[in-house]
Design a protein around this motif. Structure first.
Motif, PDB file in Angstrom:
ATOM      1  N   VAL A  38     -11.428  -4.584   3.311  1.00  0.00           N
ATOM      2  CA  VAL A  38     -10.188  -4.840   4.056  1.00  0.00           C
ATOM      3  C   VAL A  38      -9.283  -5.757   3.236  1.00  0.00           C
ATOM      4  O   VAL A  38      -8.070  -5.529   3.142  1.00  0.00           O
ATOM      5  CB  VAL A  38     -10.496  -5.460   5.436  1.00  0.00           C
ATOM      6  N   TRP A  39      -9.868  -6.778   2.631  1.00  0.00           N
ATOM      7  CA  TRP A  39      -9.082  -7.698   1.790  1.00  0.00           C
ATOM      8  C   TRP A  39      -8.333  -6.934   0.714  1.00  0.00           C
ATOM      9  O   TRP A  39      -7.150  -7.166   0.469  1.00  0.00           O
ATOM     10  CB  TRP A  39     -10.005  -8.738   1.169  1.00  0.00           C
ATOM     11  N   ASP A  40      -9.015  -6.003   0.079  1.00  0.00           N
ATOM     12  CA  ASP A  40      -8.384  -5.221  -0.991  1.00  0.00           C
ATOM     13  C   ASP A  40      -7.259  -4.332  -0.470  1.00  0.00           C
ATOM     14  O   ASP A  40      -6.365  -3.946  -1.235  1.00  0.00           O
ATOM     15  CB  ASP A  40      -9.437  -4.357  -1.698  1.00  0.00           C
ATOM     16  N   GLY A  41      -7.296  -4.019   0.829  1.00  0.00           N
ATOM     17  CA  GLY A  41      -6.250  -3.186   1.412  1.00  0.00           C
ATOM     18  C   GLY A  41      -5.011  -3.950   1.840  1.00  0.00           C
ATOM     19  O   GLY A  41      -4.006  -3.340   2.219  1.00  0.00           O
ATOM     20  N   LEU A  42      -5.073  -5.300   1.793  1.00  0.00           N
ATOM     21  CA  LEU A  42      -3.890  -6.099   2.132  1.00  0.00           C
ATOM     22  C   LEU A  42      -2.862  -6.003   1.017  1.00  0.00           C
ATOM     23  O   LEU A  42      -3.205  -5.830  -0.161  1.00  0.00           O
ATOM     24  CB  LEU A  42      -4.285  -7.563   2.336  1.00  0.00           C
ATOM     25  N   ARG A  43      -1.605  -6.131   1.356  1.00  0.00           N
ATOM     26  CA  ARG A  43      -0.568  -6.132   0.333  1.00  0.00           C
ATOM     27  C   ARG A  43      -0.728  -7.360  -0.561  1.00  0.00           C
ATOM     28  O   ARG A  43      -1.095  -8.446  -0.079  1.00  0.00           O
ATOM     29  CB  ARG A  43       0.811  -6.127   0.979  1.00  0.00           C
TER      30      ARG A  43
ATOM     31  N   THR B 209       4.341  -4.713   7.431  1.00  0.00           N
ATOM     32  CA  THR B 209       3.679  -5.775   6.672  1.00  0.00           C
ATOM     33  C   THR B 209       3.084  -6.807   7.618  1.00  0.00           C
ATOM     34  O   THR B 209       1.954  -7.272   7.430  1.00  0.00           O
ATOM     35  CB  THR B 209       4.679  -6.452   5.718  1.00  0.00           C
ATOM     36  N   ALA B 210       3.851  -7.167   8.655  1.00  0.00           N
ATOM     37  CA  ALA B 210       3.356  -8.131   9.633  1.00  0.00           C
ATOM     38  C   ALA B 210       2.143  -7.583  10.377  1.00  0.00           C
ATOM     39  O   ALA B 210       1.167  -8.301  10.627  1.00  0.00           O
ATOM     40  CB  ALA B 210       4.467  -8.495  10.616  1.00  0.00           C
ATOM     41  N   ALA B 211       2.183  -6.297  10.736  1.00  0.00           N
ATOM     42  CA  ALA B 211       1.075  -5.695  11.468  1.00  0.00           C
ATOM     43  C   ALA B 211      -0.189  -5.631  10.618  1.00  0.00           C
ATOM     44  O   ALA B 211      -1.290  -5.950  11.089  1.00  0.00           O
ATOM     45  CB  ALA B 211       1.466  -4.293  11.946  1.00  0.00           C
ATOM     46  N   SER B 212      -0.047  -5.217   9.353  1.00  0.00           N
ATOM     47  CA  SER B 212      -1.236  -5.110   8.503  1.00  0.00           C
ATOM     48  C   SER B 212      -1.817  -6.480   8.186  1.00  0.00           C
ATOM     49  O   SER B 212      -3.041  -6.649   8.104  1.00  0.00           O
ATOM     50  CB  SER B 212      -0.915  -4.339   7.218  1.00  0.00           C
TER      51      SER B 212
ATOM     52  N   ARG C 102       9.377   7.997  16.461  1.00  0.00           N
ATOM     53  CA  ARG C 102       8.898   7.862  15.077  1.00  0.00           C
ATOM     54  C   ARG C 102       7.678   6.952  15.071  1.00  0.00           C
ATOM     55  O   ARG C 102       7.427   6.221  16.029  1.00  0.00           O
ATOM     56  CB  ARG C 102       9.993   7.279  14.177  1.00  0.00           C
ATOM     57  N   VAL C 103       6.924   7.020  14.002  1.00  0.00           N
ATOM     58  CA  VAL C 103       5.717   6.207  13.898  1.00  0.00           C
ATOM     59  C   VAL C 103       6.124   4.748  13.696  1.00  0.00           C
ATOM     60  O   VAL C 103       6.814   4.409  12.729  1.00  0.00           O
ATOM     61  CB  VAL C 103       4.837   6.684  12.725  1.00  0.00           C
ATOM     62  N   THR C 104       5.678   3.893  14.598  1.00  0.00           N
ATOM     63  CA  THR C 104       6.010   2.468  14.524  1.00  0.00           C
ATOM     64  C   THR C 104       4.990   1.693  15.337  1.00  0.00           C
ATOM     65  O   THR C 104       4.395   2.239  16.280  1.00  0.00           O
ATOM     66  CB  THR C 104       7.433   2.207  15.059  1.00  0.00           C
TER      67      THR C 104
ATOM     68  N   CYS D 224      -3.482   1.484   7.422  1.00  0.00           N
ATOM     69  CA  CYS D 224      -3.114   1.646   6.007  1.00  0.00           C
ATOM     70  C   CYS D 224      -2.656   3.063   5.711  1.00  0.00           C
ATOM     71  O   CYS D 224      -1.776   3.280   4.855  1.00  0.00           O
ATOM     72  CB  CYS D 224      -4.295   1.280   5.108  1.00  0.00           C
ATOM     73  N   ALA D 225      -3.222   4.022   6.428  1.00  0.00           N
ATOM     74  CA  ALA D 225      -2.870   5.418   6.172  1.00  0.00           C
ATOM     75  C   ALA D 225      -1.466   5.762   6.655  1.00  0.00           C
ATOM     76  O   ALA D 225      -0.848   6.704   6.141  1.00  0.00           O
ATOM     77  CB  ALA D 225      -3.886   6.336   6.846  1.00  0.00           C
ATOM     78  N   GLU D 226      -0.937   5.013   7.633  1.00  0.00           N
ATOM     79  CA  GLU D 226       0.376   5.369   8.171  1.00  0.00           C
ATOM     80  C   GLU D 226       1.444   4.307   7.985  1.00  0.00           C
ATOM     81  O   GLU D 226       2.602   4.524   8.334  1.00  0.00           O
ATOM     82  CB  GLU D 226       0.267   5.707   9.661  1.00  0.00           C
ATOM     83  N   ARG D 227       1.098   3.141   7.425  1.00  0.00           N
ATOM     84  CA  ARG D 227       2.087   2.065   7.338  1.00  0.00           C
ATOM     85  C   ARG D 227       3.211   2.417   6.366  1.00  0.00           C
ATOM     86  O   ARG D 227       3.025   3.147   5.406  1.00  0.00           O
ATOM     87  CB  ARG D 227       1.423   0.747   6.937  1.00  0.00           C
ATOM     88  N   ARG D 228       4.348   1.855   6.635  1.00  0.00           N
ATOM     89  CA  ARG D 228       5.536   2.061   5.819  1.00  0.00           C
ATOM     90  C   ARG D 228       5.879   0.755   5.104  1.00  0.00           C
ATOM     91  O   ARG D 228       5.131  -0.223   5.169  1.00  0.00           O
ATOM     92  CB  ARG D 228       6.714   2.514   6.711  1.00  0.00           C
ATOM     93  N   GLU D 229       7.023   0.718   4.459  1.00  0.00           N
ATOM     94  CA  GLU D 229       7.425  -0.469   3.708  1.00  0.00           C
ATOM     95  C   GLU D 229       8.179  -1.488   4.552  1.00  0.00           C
ATOM     96  O   GLU D 229       8.451  -2.582   4.097  1.00  0.00           O
ATOM     97  CB  GLU D 229       8.304  -0.060   2.513  1.00  0.00           C
TER      98      GLU D 229
END
Length: 657
Positions: free
Chosen positions: A579-584, A553-556, A454-456, A543-548
């Motif tokens: 990039v800042w705007d793409g952070l959670r 979250t740690a990776a992003s 799986r994607v990880t 950002c295109a593949e990250r999950r919840e």
């Protein structure tokens, strides 16, 4: 009767959180880099001169950076092991490097250590998270061990005198060296015995580092049998200076040092090894050992504003500060020793209370103060008794542990399984293997590194030569190329690492791990614009593949932080803002990212906005030891003096002259 029992300790603390998922490709910051005047270098003892340059740490791989903590505290409950006899109660934290949290002398009710009233991680270990207080066991390389906040194995063993002994052991991953720490309390003894063994099971010599580090209240005098010391401050220069006075002040009192500093005592070859910290009444802790553990050191935060700020940061305002008295294998912590193939180092330490004549201890006659401590120590624990305890312990060093009391990592089990190692006394059982070791077991057994189902984010990379060789002969799948490149980079084969990562990109379903590695390679080679391009592309792909899940979250957060810093350095604040705007949103509120936002605002020309962030207040949880970033950024937004809450400078500042 000596006993060992399980217990719990609850105190305010900040959870450690997840480790950084990105491999630490770059070496630790140069806090422990050393400058030695050439005339001084020529006068150094031959072994010291050789050991100062022996095998410095190239990176913290294969360990991960532990930076998932913050400064929001809650009630934490920590597992403890209590070793106790009629005189002493010893509290050990097996989940945090086997640190001794407390050493209480029961007849007097005195706590012999500085016990931190909170658990607050800070970025002082080689790989990040560390905390202050108690007695810690530092192994690996110059600095606080990567095991500072990691679990170790623990079990019950029979001590040399037949009482219960607590054995701690682990596999130190920076140098691939297993070690053990045995603690025992003879019946009715005022002293805790600690025997340590470091083994090299390999066919080549390895560099070894060890310092036992004890925190004590700082309002004491620190004494050791020496007339000279090697002074090392955060100017990163080594000087040989007299004891006790330097520049008009008695530096054996920690608060008399104007700035944070190390004082490595030059002990005569035939002197008994000891160091002590005694209060105004002549009471305190003393540590002594067999001769193998030759070094002794005082570390003090000193009296500067930065030093006092660090004391508050690592402990709790109003609870009292601490200094550290330490004992190591070399004269200084800037040295590494050579441990030959299939060899070992071992020794015995003892920790206990000491009471001495306060008038002599605190008198102006330094020789008389040392003589008083030496005499009282010999009365309390003769030198011959420590040597005898060591010789008796040697006969049970290989005794197989009995009841298991705590479990460490599975990395030692992986190495034992791979190489068929025999390590009597420190079993690394296959039952400790977990999901992190699973793909490496498959690589060793089948010759192929498994692709994820799986994607990880990629798991940890192993970088030792034998694992690198296996990766080089494995089928060239994307994840294999990723791990191979990391191992090659660690080995110093940078060009080949880049080629491996570029090959992996051709078929990889997830591009961002490989792009990030290539971005680091570009940045380190001075190709800042290309690094910025790759960081921006990597973050967009993540950002295109990250999950919840928390790991995403740690990776992003980790990738976003690196990307923004590089884009700012490249003079591209608009891309950094994207990039800042793409952070959670939750990530952007953390203190380390508030600092990053201030830097971004400054790069965008909004000096007032950057200053406004300082005025609102923030705390950078993983501010590095010796970092002057806060003071430098403040100077860029204001002509006012650095506010006390942001002043962490550990060396003399320019305005001090």
């Amino acid at each position: 009767m000596t006993t060992i029992r399980r217990a719990e300790l609850t105190l305010p603390g900040a959870p450690l959180g997840l480790a950084n998922p990105l491999p630490a490709l770059c070496p630790p910051t140069g806090v422990h880099a050393v400058s030695v005047d050439e005339r001084l270098r020529e006068s150094l003892p031959l072994d010291m001169r050789r050991q100062l340059g022996y095998r410095p740490l190239r990176s913290i791989l294969p360990t991960a950076t532990a930076d998932g903590y913050d400064r929001a505290r809650t009630d934490l409950t920590l597992d403890t092991l209590i070793l106790e006899n009629s005189r002493l109660e010893v509290t050990v934290l097996p989940g945090l490097g086997g640190r001794i949290h407390s050493l209480r002398h029961k007849p007097t009710g005195r706590e012999l250590l500085y016990t931190n009233p909170v658990f607050q991680p800070a970025a002082f270990a080689l790989n990040g998270a560390w905390f202050s207080g108690g007695i810690e066991w530092n192994i690996g390389a110059t600095g606080h061990t990567t095991l500072s906040c990691a679990p170790v194995h623990a079990a019950r063993v029979e001590a040399p005198d037949g009482t219960a002994m607590l054995r701690l052991w682990e596999w130190e991953r920076l140098r691939d060296t297993p070690f053990q720490v045995d603690l025992w309390l003879p019946e009715d003894s005022d002293f805790l015995y600690v025997a340590v063994r470091i083994r090299n099971p390999h066919e080549k010599a390895v560099p070894v580092y060890w310092w036992s580090n004890t925190a004590v209240p700082e309002e004491r005098r620190v004494l050791a049998p020496a007339e000279e010391t090697w002074h090392y401050g955060y100017e990163r220069a080594l000087h040989r200076v007299p004891v006790p006075h330097l520049e008009g002040s008695d530096r054996t009192y920690p608060l008399n040092s104007p700035h944070p500093a190390d004082y490595f005592y030059e002990l005569p070859e035939d002197a008994r090894r000891w160091i002590t910290a005694l209060d105004e009444h002549g009471h305190g802790l003393i540590q002594t050992s067999t001769d193998r553990l030759r070094g002794r050191k005082l570390f003090t935060w000193g009296g500067s504003a930065g030093g006092r700020r660090w004391q508050e940061w690592l402990t709790e305002p109003g609870t009292g500060g601490y200094a550290e008295i330490q004992a190591g294998l070399a004269r200084t912590q800037l040295e590494h020793l050579r441990l030959e193939a299939e060899g070992e180092f071992s020794w015995c330490e003892a920790y206990g209370p000491l009471s001495a004549d306060p008038d002599r201890v605190h008198g102006a006659d330094w020789a008389a103060a040392r003589e008083e401590v030496s005499a009282r120590l010999e009365e309390a624990l003769p030198r011959a008794e420590v040597q005898k305890a060591y010789e008796q312990w040697r006969r049970c060093a290989d005794t197989e542990p009995g009841e298991r009391l705590a479990t460490g990592s599975g990395w030692g089990a992986l190495e034992v399984l791979r190489a068929g190692l025999k390590l009597p006394g420190t079993p690394f059982d296959e039952s400790t293997l977990d999901a992190e070791q699973a793909p490496w077991i498959e690589l060793a057994h089948t010759g192929s590194y498994p692709e994820p189902r799986r994607v990880t984010p990629p798991g940890p990379t192993l970088v030792a030569p034998h694992w690198r060789d296996m990766l080089e002969t494995a089928p060239a799948a994307p994840l294999t190329e990723y791990h191979l490149g990391v191992a090659q980079w660690h080995a110093g084969d940078f060009a080949q690492a880049v080629r491996s990562w570029e090959r992996g990109l051709e078929l990889a379903p997830s591009l961002w791990p490989l792009l990030r590695c290539l971005a680091v390679a570009d940045r380190e080679s001075g190709q800042v614009q290309r690094a910025a391009d790759r960081y921006a592309e990597a973050f967009a792909d993540l950002c295109a593949e990250r999950r919840e899940a928390e790991v995403w979250t740690a990776a992003s957060a980790a990738l976003g932080r690196e990307a923004i810093e590089t884009l700012i350095a490249a003079g591209r604040p608009a891309d950094a803002r994207a990039v800042w705007d793409g952070l959670r949103p939750a990530t952007r509120t953390r203190g380390r990212f508030r600092l990053l936002e201030a830097r971004l605002l400054l790069a965008e020309g909004d000096k007032e906005g950057a200053r406004g962030i300082f005025e609102e207040g923030f705390e950078v949880a993983d501010l590095g030891e010796g970092s002057e970033l806060l003071a430098e950024l403040w100077a860029a937004v204001s002509d006012d003096p650095v506010p006390a809450r942001y002043d962490f400078r550990m060396r003399p500042v320019q305005e001090d002259g």
